[in-house]
Design an enzyme around this catalytic site. Structure first.
Site, PDB file in Angstrom:
ATOM      1  CB  CYS A 101     -37.282   5.574 -33.450  1.00 39.11           C
ATOM      2  SG  CYS A 101     -37.300   6.689 -35.011  1.00 39.11           S
ATOM      3  CG  ASP A 203     -33.782  -8.473 -42.080  1.00 36.20           C
ATOM      4  OD1 ASP A 203     -33.854  -7.328 -42.420  1.00 36.20           O
ATOM      5  OD2 ASP A 203     -32.349  -8.307 -41.950  1.00 36.20           O
ATOM      6  NE  ARG A 226     -38.423  -3.290 -42.979  1.00 32.80           N
ATOM      7  CZ  ARG A 226     -36.255  -3.481 -43.178  1.00 32.80           C
ATOM      8  NH1 ARG A 226     -36.145  -3.073 -43.850  1.00 32.80           N
ATOM      9  NH2 ARG A 226     -35.711  -4.670 -42.709  1.00 32.80           N
TER      10      ARG A 226
HETATM   11  C1  LIG Z   1     -42.379   2.742 -42.093  1.00 32.62           C
HETATM   12  C2  LIG Z   1     -41.509   2.804 -40.662  1.00 32.62           C
HETATM   13  C3  LIG Z   1     -42.173   2.935 -39.682  1.00 32.62           C
HETATM   14  C4  LIG Z   1     -41.061   2.113 -38.402  1.00 32.62           C
HETATM   15  N1  LIG Z   1     -42.058   3.240 -37.010  1.00 32.62           N
HETATM   16  C5  LIG Z   1     -41.304   2.679 -35.881  1.00 32.62           C
HETATM   17  C6  LIG Z   1     -42.009   3.144 -35.420  1.00 32.62           C
HETATM   18  O1  LIG Z   1     -42.796   3.872 -34.561  1.00 32.62           O
HETATM   19  N2  LIG Z   1     -41.401   2.145 -33.472  1.00 32.62           N
HETATM   20  C7  LIG Z   1     -40.624   1.300 -33.234  1.00 32.62           C
HETATM   21  O2  LIG Z   1     -40.320   0.922 -32.389  1.00 32.62           O
HETATM   22  N3  LIG Z   1     -40.181   1.153 -34.807  1.00 32.62           N
HETATM   23  C8  LIG Z   1     -40.587   1.823 -35.769  1.00 32.62           C
HETATM   24  N4  LIG Z   1     -39.920   0.484 -37.100  1.00 32.62           N
HETATM   25  C9  LIG Z   1     -38.908  -0.039 -36.668  1.00 32.62           C
HETATM   26  C10 LIG Z   1     -39.622  -1.559 -36.494  1.00 32.62           C
HETATM   27  O3  LIG Z   1     -40.406  -1.894 -35.770  1.00 32.62           O
HETATM   28  C11 LIG Z   1     -38.652  -2.433 -36.579  1.00 32.62           C
HETATM   29  O4  LIG Z   1     -38.037  -2.474 -35.536  1.00 32.62           O
HETATM   30  C12 LIG Z   1     -37.919  -2.457 -37.968  1.00 32.62           C
HETATM   31  O5  LIG Z   1     -38.549  -2.592 -39.746  1.00 32.62           O
HETATM   32  C13 LIG Z   1     -37.286  -3.734 -37.928  1.00 32.62           C
HETATM   33  O6  LIG Z   1     -38.229  -4.842 -37.994  1.00 32.62           O
HETATM   34  P1  LIG Z   1     -38.202  -5.397 -40.518  1.00 32.62           P
HETATM   35  O7  LIG Z   1     -37.060  -6.171 -40.245  1.00 32.62           O
HETATM   36  O8  LIG Z   1     -39.690  -6.692 -39.453  1.00 32.62           O
HETATM   37  O9  LIG Z   1     -38.977  -4.506 -40.993  1.00 32.62           O
HETATM   38  C14 LIG Z   1     -40.663   1.558 -38.450  1.00 32.62           C
HETATM   39  C15 LIG Z   1     -39.988   0.640 -39.282  1.00 32.62           C
HETATM   40  C16 LIG Z   1     -40.458   1.295 -40.549  1.00 32.62           C
HETATM   41  C17 LIG Z   1     -40.562   0.454 -42.230  1.00 32.62           C
END
Ligand SMILES: Cc1cc2nc3c(=O)[nH]c(=O)nc-3n(C[C@H](O)[C@H](O)[C@H](O)COP(=O)(O)O)c2cc1C
Length: 333
Positions: A101, A203, A226
Site C-alpha cells: 500500500c 492491469d 480495479r
Molecule cells: C480502491 C482500492 C483499494 C485498494 N486497497 C488495497 C488493500 O487494502 N490492500 C492491498 O494490498 N492492495 C490494495 N489495493 C491495490 C490492489 O489490490 C491492486 O494491487 C492494484 O489495484 C493493482 O491491481 P489492478 O490493476 O488489478 O487494479 C487497492 C486498490 C484500489 C484501487
C-alpha cells in the site's frame, strides 16, 4: 492450502472500501477461486476496534477467505494473526501481509509499502506471523518503493526465506501509485528468483489480459482489483480463456443494470450500514452506458435501497428509449 496453486488461480484483490462480503460473493459466483478481505489493521484489532473487526465478517455461505493484515510490529502482527485464525477457523484460507500500500497515511506509519524499504523488519514480520499462525502466510508487495529502484526480486527472496508460502507482485513502484503501466517483467523476474508460487497483479481487465499475464511472467495465479469493479464478469472471462474456451462476450447494458440492482439489494440486506458504498459500485457498473452521466449525478444522492432502485430503473428506461439495452459497451474510456 498446500496444492492450492497447483493449477492457475484467479483471485479477487484486497481493496480497502471495496472488497466487502457482497463484492467477494459476486466475484466468487463469477469464477474467482478466492477473495481477499480489504486490508485490516493489526493495531486496530489489538485495540478491539469494532469497525476494524467488522472487516472480518464473512458473508452467509462464504466458506473461505484470505485475510489481509497490515502493520509493521512483529509482535502485534503475530498476536493478531493468531486471533484472526482462531476467530475465522476453517474459513480462513491463508493470511496475507500488505507490503504494497502506497497511501501516505499508511507508509508514514511504517506500514504497507514502507516495509519494502526495510527488508529486515519485513522479514521479521513474516517470520513472526508464520510462527504464530498455523495457516500459511503470503505477502503482497510492489515492484519497489522509489520510482526506478526495482527491489522486488531481492525482497521476494527475503520474504520466501522468512517463511512466506506465496508472493503477490504488483508491477508498479509505490511512488507511481496507480500511474503508468504495471511492469510484467518485474513479476517474471520475481517468478524466476523464488520457488514459492507467485501471483501476478496489475492491469488485468479481461480474460485475454489474464492469459497473457500468465504466459509472459510464468506466474501461478492472477489477482484482479480495479478490473473487477462493477465487473464481476471479468472472472468468468478469465476462467474461460485460461481453460482454452472462447472468452464470453461483455455483459449487455440490461445485464449490467440488473447486476447493479442485485448488488444493491445484497448490500442492503447484508451490510446496510455500508450501503453508501453502493454509490461507487453503481458508477462502476454503468460506466460507458448511455445515460450514465445523469445516473451518476443521481447516485451521489442515494441513501436508501429504494433510491438506488429508482435510479437504476430510470437508467433502464433511458437505455430502452435509446434502444441500447442489448448493447455491450466497452467498460473503460
Ligand atoms: C480502491 C482500492 C483499494 C485498494 N486497497 C488495497 C488493500 O487494502 N490492500 C492491498 O494490498 N492492495 C490494495 N489495493 C491495490 C490492489 O489490490 C491492486 O494491487 C492494484 O489495484 C493493482 O491491481 P489492478 O490493476 O488489478 O487494479 C487497492 C486498490 C484500489 C484501487
Amino acid at each position: 492450502m498446500s496444492g492450492f496453486f497447483d493449477r492457475p488461480r484467479l483471485l479477487l484483490a484486497p481493496m480497502a472500501g471495496v472488497s466487502d462480503e457482497v463484492f467477494r460473493l459476486l466475484a466468487c459466483e463469477h469464477g474467482a477461486d478466492l477473495a481477499y478481505t480489504e486490508m485490516v489493521s493489526a493495531k486496530g484489532l489489538s485495540y478491539a476496534n469494532e469497525r476494524t473487526r467488522r472487516l472480518l465478517n464473512l458473508g452467509e455461505g462464504e466458506s473461505r477467505v484470505a485475510v489481509q493484515l497490515f502493520g509493521h510490529e512483529p509482535a502485534t502482527m503475530a498476536a493478531q494473526a493468531a486471533w484472526v485464525e482462531e476467530t475465522l477457523g476453517e474459513s480462513l484460507a491463508y493470511l496475507d501481509i500488505n507490503m504494497g500500500c502506497p497511501a501516505r497515511k499508511i507508509v508514514t506509519k511504517g506500514d504497507g509499502c514502507a516495509l519494502m524499504t526495510d527488508p529486515s523488519l519485513a522479514a521479521r514480520v513474516v517470520s513472526a506471523v508464520a510462527g504464530a499462525a498455523s495457516r500459511p502466510v503470503a505477502v503482497k508487495f510492489r515492484r519497489g518503493y522509489a520510482v526506478g529502484d526495482e527491489t522486488c526480486v531481492d525482497f521476494a527472496r527475503r520474504m520466501e526465506d522468512a517463511g512466506a508460502f506465496a508472493l503477490t507482485v504488483h508491477g508498479r513502484f509505490a511512488g507511481q501509485m496507480y500511474r503508468g503501466r504495471s511492469e510484467r517483467g518485474a513479476i517474471a523476474r520475481v517468478k524466476r528468483a523464488v520457488s514459492v508460487p507467485v501471483v501476478g497483479n496489475g492491469d488485468v481487465t479481461c480474460g485475454a489480459d489474464a492469459a497473457s499475464l500468465m504466459a509472459e511472467t510464468g506466474c501461478d495465479a492472477v489477482m484482479i482489483a480495479r478490473g473487477a469493479q462493477g465487473n464481476p464478469w471479468v472472472f468468468a472471462q478469465a476462467r474461460a480463456v485460461l481453460e482454452g474456451r472462447p472468452e464470453p462476450p461483455a455483459p449487455t447494458v440490461a445485464e449490467r443494470i440488473a447486476m447493479a440492482e442485485r448488488h444493491a439489494r445484497l448490500m442492503a440486506e447484508r451490510c446496510p450500514e455500508a450501503l453508501v458504498r453502493m454509490r461507487r459500485h453503481a458508477m462502476w457498473y454503468v460506466a460507458g452506458v448511455p445515460g450514465a452521466t445523469a445516473a451518476r449525478g443521481r447516485f451521489n444522492y442515494c441513501l436508501r435501497l429504494t433510491d438506488f432502485l429508482d435510479a437504476f430503473e430510470a437508467l433502464r428506461e433511458a437505455a430502452d428509449a435509446h434502444g441500447c439495452l442489448d448493447d455491450r459497451p466497452a467498460r473503460r474510456g
